[in-house]
Design an enzyme around this catalytic site. Structure first.
Site, PDB file in Angstrom:
ATOM      1  N   THR A  30       5.626  -1.354  19.453  1.00  0.00           N
ATOM      2  CA  THR A  30       6.413  -0.773  19.389  1.00  0.00           C
ATOM      3  C   THR A  30       6.561   0.494  19.542  1.00  0.00           C
ATOM      4  O   THR A  30       5.574   1.316  18.552  1.00  0.00           O
ATOM      5  CB  THR A  30       7.327  -0.883  17.299  1.00  0.00           C
ATOM      6  OG1 THR A  30       7.945  -1.854  17.540  1.00  0.00           O
ATOM      7  CG2 THR A  30       8.698   0.236  17.531  1.00  0.00           C
ATOM      8  N   ARG A  84       6.602   3.389  17.317  1.00  0.00           N
ATOM      9  CA  ARG A  84       5.981   4.081  16.403  1.00  0.00           C
ATOM     10  C   ARG A  84       4.626   5.513  16.636  1.00  0.00           C
ATOM     11  O   ARG A  84       4.775   5.274  15.750  1.00  0.00           O
ATOM     12  CB  ARG A  84       4.881   2.437  15.182  1.00  0.00           C
ATOM     13  CG  ARG A  84       6.642   2.087  14.511  1.00  0.00           C
ATOM     14  CD  ARG A  84       5.790   0.533  13.629  1.00  0.00           C
ATOM     15  NE  ARG A  84       5.363   0.560  12.906  1.00  0.00           N
ATOM     16  CZ  ARG A  84       4.262   0.205  11.954  1.00  0.00           C
ATOM     17  NH1 ARG A  84       4.605  -1.171  12.255  1.00  0.00           N
ATOM     18  NH2 ARG A  84       4.128   0.371  10.867  1.00  0.00           N
ATOM     19  N   ASN A 114      -5.021   2.377  -1.304  1.00  0.00           N
ATOM     20  CA  ASN A 114      -5.708   0.474  -1.506  1.00  0.00           C
ATOM     21  C   ASN A 114      -6.199   0.664  -2.901  1.00  0.00           C
ATOM     22  O   ASN A 114      -6.779  -0.115  -3.315  1.00  0.00           O
ATOM     23  CB  ASN A 114      -6.414   0.414   0.121  1.00  0.00           C
ATOM     24  CG  ASN A 114      -7.716   1.103  -0.428  1.00  0.00           C
ATOM     25  OD1 ASN A 114      -7.731   2.202  -1.131  1.00  0.00           O
ATOM     26  ND2 ASN A 114      -8.524   0.453   0.608  1.00  0.00           N
ATOM     27  N   ASP A 130      -9.758   3.062   2.433  1.00  0.00           N
ATOM     28  CA  ASP A 130      -9.884   2.108   4.200  1.00  0.00           C
ATOM     29  C   ASP A 130      -9.982   2.709   5.283  1.00  0.00           C
ATOM     30  O   ASP A 130     -11.392   2.326   5.524  1.00  0.00           O
ATOM     31  CB  ASP A 130      -8.573   1.343   4.060  1.00  0.00           C
ATOM     32  CG  ASP A 130      -7.876   0.675   3.741  1.00  0.00           C
ATOM     33  OD1 ASP A 130      -8.871  -0.891   2.955  1.00  0.00           O
ATOM     34  OD2 ASP A 130      -6.738   0.339   3.677  1.00  0.00           O
ATOM     35  N   LYS A 172       0.723  -0.879   0.329  1.00  0.00           N
ATOM     36  CA  LYS A 172      -0.070  -0.243  -0.159  1.00  0.00           C
ATOM     37  C   LYS A 172       0.876   1.172  -0.122  1.00  0.00           C
ATOM     38  O   LYS A 172       0.011   2.603  -0.592  1.00  0.00           O
ATOM     39  CB  LYS A 172      -0.971  -0.213   1.389  1.00  0.00           C
ATOM     40  CG  LYS A 172      -1.961  -0.949   0.912  1.00  0.00           C
ATOM     41  CD  LYS A 172      -3.039  -0.904   1.995  1.00  0.00           C
ATOM     42  CE  LYS A 172      -3.777  -2.089   2.344  1.00  0.00           C
ATOM     43  NZ  LYS A 172      -4.548  -2.242   3.123  1.00  0.00           N
TER      44      LYS A 172
HETATM   45  N1  LIG Z   1     -11.333  -5.402   7.467  1.00  0.00           N
HETATM   46  C1  LIG Z   1     -10.277  -4.513   7.120  1.00  0.00           C
HETATM   47  O1  LIG Z   1     -10.841  -4.372   5.721  1.00  0.00           O
HETATM   48  C2  LIG Z   1      -9.288  -4.253   6.933  1.00  0.00           C
HETATM   49  C3  LIG Z   1      -8.205  -3.535   6.381  1.00  0.00           C
HETATM   50  C4  LIG Z   1      -7.288  -3.438   6.729  1.00  0.00           C
HETATM   51  C5  LIG Z   1      -6.357  -4.108   7.011  1.00  0.00           C
HETATM   52  N2  LIG Z   1      -7.016  -5.177   7.739  1.00  0.00           N
HETATM   53  C6  LIG Z   1      -6.201  -6.041   8.905  1.00  0.00           C
HETATM   54  O2  LIG Z   1      -6.021  -5.314   9.949  1.00  0.00           O
HETATM   55  C7  LIG Z   1      -4.767  -5.808  10.000  1.00  0.00           C
HETATM   56  C8  LIG Z   1      -3.576  -4.734  10.900  1.00  0.00           C
HETATM   57  O3  LIG Z   1      -3.510  -4.150   9.446  1.00  0.00           O
HETATM   58  P1  LIG Z   1      -2.286  -3.380   9.184  1.00  0.00           P
HETATM   59  O4  LIG Z   1      -2.011  -2.977   7.170  1.00  0.00           O
HETATM   60  O5  LIG Z   1      -2.088  -1.967   9.826  1.00  0.00           O
HETATM   61  O6  LIG Z   1      -1.198  -3.896   9.095  1.00  0.00           O
HETATM   62  P2  LIG Z   1       0.607  -3.761   9.678  1.00  0.00           P
HETATM   63  O7  LIG Z   1       0.598  -2.414   8.955  1.00  0.00           O
HETATM   64  O8  LIG Z   1       1.579  -5.138   9.788  1.00  0.00           O
HETATM   65  O9  LIG Z   1       0.478  -3.004  10.913  1.00  0.00           O
HETATM   66  C9  LIG Z   1       0.521  -4.036  12.072  1.00  0.00           C
HETATM   67  C10 LIG Z   1       0.190  -4.013  13.433  1.00  0.00           C
HETATM   68  O10 LIG Z   1      -0.051  -4.621  14.830  1.00  0.00           O
HETATM   69  C11 LIG Z   1       1.083  -5.323  15.490  1.00  0.00           C
HETATM   70  N3  LIG Z   1       1.407  -5.994  15.664  1.00  0.00           N
HETATM   71  C12 LIG Z   1       1.583  -7.250  14.725  1.00  0.00           C
HETATM   72  N4  LIG Z   1       2.196  -8.292  15.941  1.00  0.00           N
HETATM   73  C13 LIG Z   1       1.489  -8.283  16.904  1.00  0.00           C
HETATM   74  C14 LIG Z   1       1.426  -8.489  18.628  1.00  0.00           C
HETATM   75  N5  LIG Z   1       2.188  -9.304  18.613  1.00  0.00           N
HETATM   76  N6  LIG Z   1       1.578  -8.056  19.824  1.00  0.00           N
HETATM   77  C15 LIG Z   1       0.924  -6.607  19.254  1.00  0.00           C
HETATM   78  N7  LIG Z   1       1.087  -6.230  19.008  1.00  0.00           N
HETATM   79  C16 LIG Z   1       1.623  -6.750  17.212  1.00  0.00           C
HETATM   80  C17 LIG Z   1       1.798  -4.325  15.676  1.00  0.00           C
HETATM   81  O11 LIG Z   1       2.854  -3.500  15.819  1.00  0.00           O
HETATM   82  P3  LIG Z   1       4.802  -3.137  15.879  1.00  0.00           P
HETATM   83  O12 LIG Z   1       4.557  -1.948  15.198  1.00  0.00           O
HETATM   84  O13 LIG Z   1       4.754  -3.795  16.854  1.00  0.00           O
HETATM   85  O14 LIG Z   1       5.069  -4.759  15.205  1.00  0.00           O
HETATM   86  C18 LIG Z   1       1.227  -3.095  14.162  1.00  0.00           C
HETATM   87  O15 LIG Z   1       0.835  -2.294  14.786  1.00  0.00           O
HETATM   88  C19 LIG Z   1      -4.250  -6.855   9.488  1.00  0.00           C
HETATM   89  O16 LIG Z   1      -5.043  -8.287  10.214  1.00  0.00           O
HETATM   90  C20 LIG Z   1      -5.533  -6.481   8.173  1.00  0.00           C
HETATM   91  O17 LIG Z   1      -5.893  -7.786   8.162  1.00  0.00           O
HETATM   92  C21 LIG Z   1      -7.725  -5.396   7.599  1.00  0.00           C
END
Ligand SMILES: NC(=O)c1ccc[n+]([C@@H]2O[C@H](COP(=O)([O-])OP(=O)(O)OC[C@H]3O[C@@H](n4cnc5c(N)ncnc54)[C@H](OP(=O)(O)O)[C@@H]3O)[C@@H](O)[C@H]2O)c1
Length: 283
Positions: free
Chosen positions: A157, A160, A91, A106, A70
């Site tokens: 983190t 961030r 997106n 989004d 993205k």
């Molecule tokens: N419903 C929808 O339409 C929709 C749309 C977009 C995304 N999503 C979902 O939203 C989620 C996030 O997407 P994204 O694009 O934002 O991903 P991303 O950019 O990779 O960000 C992931 C986030 O989750 C945190 N994280 C990951 N593992 C963790 C753990 N074990 N404990 C605590 N924090 C953790 C990360 O923290 P750190 O900074 O510490 O790594 C970061 O803040 C995904 O599951 C995705 O499928 C849903």
């Protein structure tokens, strides 16, 4: 349809096999009798430049972009919408006269889902967002336009979360933006004054849910929202329900961000009920 007439759409990402977008959009095209096809294309980050070099000569009318591309696709766009600029990520791409315009649906999709499904009025609300990744940025950008009072970003983190809060504080000086590490001992006292808790982390998807949160500190009227849609009832939503709180799941965000993309591509009102049925069949 004339030969060479553009008729294709696709979602690009890595990995991409589990995407629900083809089923949702192909159902929408069929419902409106549009002669379009939507597919999925798996692309590694390395393959992006050559894909975008060839794209203008192919018969695509538009694309969706998902994890992890993205932010990386921004540099291939000829133009960006205001939301995409604010979020710093795209997106949805509209291809017209060989020009690529990047949008981000989004945040607006999340907002539509939240407001339609919970009837929440966001004015003066205090919100906690768990996570500081791409989805958190998009949701934060949308919430900041709704007259909310306070947003705290809590992230594993911490740096961030701090960077994100600082960046948006500069752009939205009337909102109080704060950052917190996750987990943190102070989250319970913050919850006492929270109207909406949103989980945007991928912790549960990675089968690593964070330690239980003190949801019993949230006021009785608070809403707990989780943007993960598979499973529909996440660990967090189950705990919120058990604590007697109102819950909001992630399928609506997927539906409404898709509907907004559909409308940008076709200029037609998205057939929401058909798209929702298509998603519910496969989730
Ligand atoms: N419903 C929808 O339409 C929709 C749309 C977009 C995304 N999503 C979902 O939203 C989620 C996030 O997407 P994204 O694009 O934002 O991903 P991303 O950019 O990779 O960000 C992931 C986030 O989750 C945190 N994280 C990951 N593992 C963790 C753990 N074990 N404990 C605590 N924090 C953790 C990360 O923290 P750190 O900074 O510490 O790594 C970061 O803040 C995904 O599951 C995705 O499928 C849903």
């Amino acid at each position: 349809m004339k030969k060479n007439q553009k008729s294709k759409f696709a979602i690009i990402g890595y990995p991409i096999q589990h995407s629900l977008s083809p089923a949702m959009h192909n159902t929408a095209f069929k419902a409106l009798k549009l002669p379009f096809q939507y597919s999925k294309i798996q692309l590694t980050p390395k393959q992006l430049p050559s894909f975008f070099r060839k794209l203008r000569n192919e018969s695509y009318l538009g694309l969706n972009v998902t994890v992890p591309h993205k932010e990386a696709v921004v540099k291939f766009m000829d133009e960006l919408s205001d939301e995409a600029k604010l979020i710093g990520a795209v997106n949805t791409i509209v291809i017209e006269d060989s020009r690529l315009k990047g949008y981000n649906t989004d945040g607006a999709g999340y907002l539509q889902s939240l407001v339609k499904e919970t009837r929440l009025s966001l004015r003066d609300k205090r919100i906690v967002i768990l996570g500081a990744g791409g989805a958190a940025r998009a949701i934060l950008a949308s919430l900041c336009t709704q007259g909310v009072k306070q947003i705290t970003i809590a992230n594993r983190t911490f740096s961030r979360a701090k960077t994100l809060a600082k960046e948006f504080q500069k752009k939205f000086n009337k909102i109080q933006l704060k950052a917190l590490p996750l987990p943190d001992d102070h989250i319970g006292s913050l919850f006492k004054e929270t109207d909406l808790l949103i989980n945007t982390t991928s912790a549960e998807l990675k089968k690593m849910p964070f330690p239980p949160l003190p949801l019993n500190h949230l006021p009785r009227h608070a809403i707990v929202s989780d943007i993960i849609y598979r499973p529909k009832m996440t660990v967090l939503l189950k705990a919120a329900k058990k604590a007697g709180l109102k819950t909001h799941g992630g399928l609506g965000m997927l539906l409404y961000q898709g509907a907004l993309a559909f409308e940008l591509w076709t200029g037609k009102k998205a057939p929401l009920s058909a798209m929702k049925r298509a998603l519910e069949k496969i989730v």
